[in-house]
Scaffold this active site. Structure first.
Site, PDB file in Angstrom:
ATOM      1  N   GLU A   1       0.853  -1.178   0.000  1.00  0.00           N
ATOM      2  CA  GLU A   1       0.000   0.000   0.000  1.00  0.00           C
ATOM      3  C   GLU A   1       0.894   1.236   0.000  1.00  0.00           C
ATOM      4  O   GLU A   1       1.762   1.373   0.865  1.00  0.00           O
ATOM      5  CB  GLU A   1      -0.885   0.041   1.244  1.00  0.00           C
ATOM      6  CG  GLU A   1      -1.809  -1.143   1.399  1.00  0.00           C
ATOM      7  CD  GLU A   1      -2.494  -1.146   2.757  1.00  0.00           C
ATOM      8  OE1 GLU A   1      -2.337  -0.152   3.505  1.00  0.00           O
ATOM      9  OE2 GLU A   1      -3.172  -2.134   3.079  1.00  0.00           O
TER      10      GLU A   1
ATOM     11  N   ASP B   1      -4.064   7.914  11.571  1.00  0.00           N
ATOM     12  CA  ASP B   1      -2.713   7.350  11.662  1.00  0.00           C
ATOM     13  C   ASP B   1      -2.072   7.707  12.990  1.00  0.00           C
ATOM     14  O   ASP B   1      -2.300   8.775  13.552  1.00  0.00           O
ATOM     15  CB  ASP B   1      -1.837   7.879  10.519  1.00  0.00           C
ATOM     16  CG  ASP B   1      -2.298   7.381   9.163  1.00  0.00           C
ATOM     17  OD1 ASP B   1      -2.648   6.191   9.075  1.00  0.00           O
ATOM     18  OD2 ASP B   1      -2.324   8.176   8.217  1.00  0.00           O
TER      19      ASP B   1
END
Length: 276
Positions: free
Chosen positions: A53, A64
């Site tokens: 990815e 994140d």
């Protein structure tokens, strides 16, 4: 040029045929540099990853953790652009032949142009897109563009998702389902693992798509534990840490990334050892 959803599906099916989980690696594009990121992702795939990815760095990566936020900040300060992300996808796929996805928040895609982004990602050889903050209810325009260009649309599910919600999400997605398990603080991993296993079971009850887990896995033993119940194991922060720890020594960072990919790859291939 059509996208590579078929390649993604084939790689995941091959892993299942080998009675193992697929290993999915993640790095943001442009980290530690554009060229360095391309080399690192190539090492990940050569070392043991099945799929990569490519993250599109964002100024407000709310989903994140601090490690990936640090990497995003380095890439953004260096001036990373969507064209550089697409170049990363193109060169990593060309060098390895592996499925390469883009993981991005929705705003950059919307600003770039939905149809344009889908077309350019497919032209670069991308297999699809992971869109963690795009609600299924607002995804029709993207899904139509993705389908037209042969791209997978991977949605994210979480332990908080109710079964009815899971069914709605998985019905709209393609390629695989990204099961995001909440990590909590250090020392709570065993209970989080049980939560992730339950999420995978509930998700599988709604779909035939493979279910891949992002769980904060950082070593072979953890990879083996997650691989015992998931179709794929997704690792990001641990790879970022390898490059951060190298502190500018590119060769050392690349060697560490390749070594980790090999260790994690061994872990997902030994998953049967954890079964009763």
């Amino acid at each position: 040029m059509a996208g590579n959803i078929e390649l993604l599906t084939s790689v995941l099916a091959q892993a299942r045929a080998e009675d193992r989980a697929a290993l999915v690696g993640y790095l943001p594009a442009g980290f530690p540099t554009i060229d360095g990121g391309i080399r690192a992702m190539t090492e990940m795939l050569d070392g043991g990853c099945d799929i990569v990815e490519v993250g599109l760095p964002h100024s407000d990566p709310v989903l994140d953790g601090p490690v990936i936020q640090t990497a995003d900040d380095i890439a953004l300060r260096a001036g990373i652009r969507i064209t550089d992300v697409l170049r990363t996808v193109r060169e990593v796929h060309a060098a390895t032949g592996a499925p390469v996805l883009c993981m991005t928040y929705w705003n950059p895609v919307d600003r770039y142009g939905v149809e344009r982004f889908a077309a350019d990602l497919a032209e670069a050889g991308g297999a699809g897109c992971i869109l963690p903050d795009l609600p299924v209810e607002e995804s029709e325009v993207w899904r139509k563009a993705a389908e037209q260009h042969g791209l997978a649309t991977v949605f994210v599910v979480a332990p908080s998702s109710r079964d009815e919600r899971l069914a709605k999400i998985t019905a709209a997605g393609s390629g695989f389902v990204y099961a995001a398990s909440l990590m909590g603080v250090t020392g709570t991993r065993a209970s989080v693992g049980r939560e992730a296993e339950d999420l995978v079971a509930r998700t599988r009850a709604t779909t035939d798509l493979p279910v891949c887990v992002g769980l904060g896995v950082s070593n072979a033993e953890q990879a083996r534990e997650v691989a015992a119940f998931a179709d794929g194991v997704i690792v990001g922060s641990a790879f970022v840490k390898c490059l951060l720890a190298a502190d500018g020594d590119v060769d050392a960072g690349l060697a560490a990334v390749r070594t980790l990919a090999g260790q994690l790859g061994d872990g997902v291939r030994r998953r049967g050892a954890t079964r009763d």
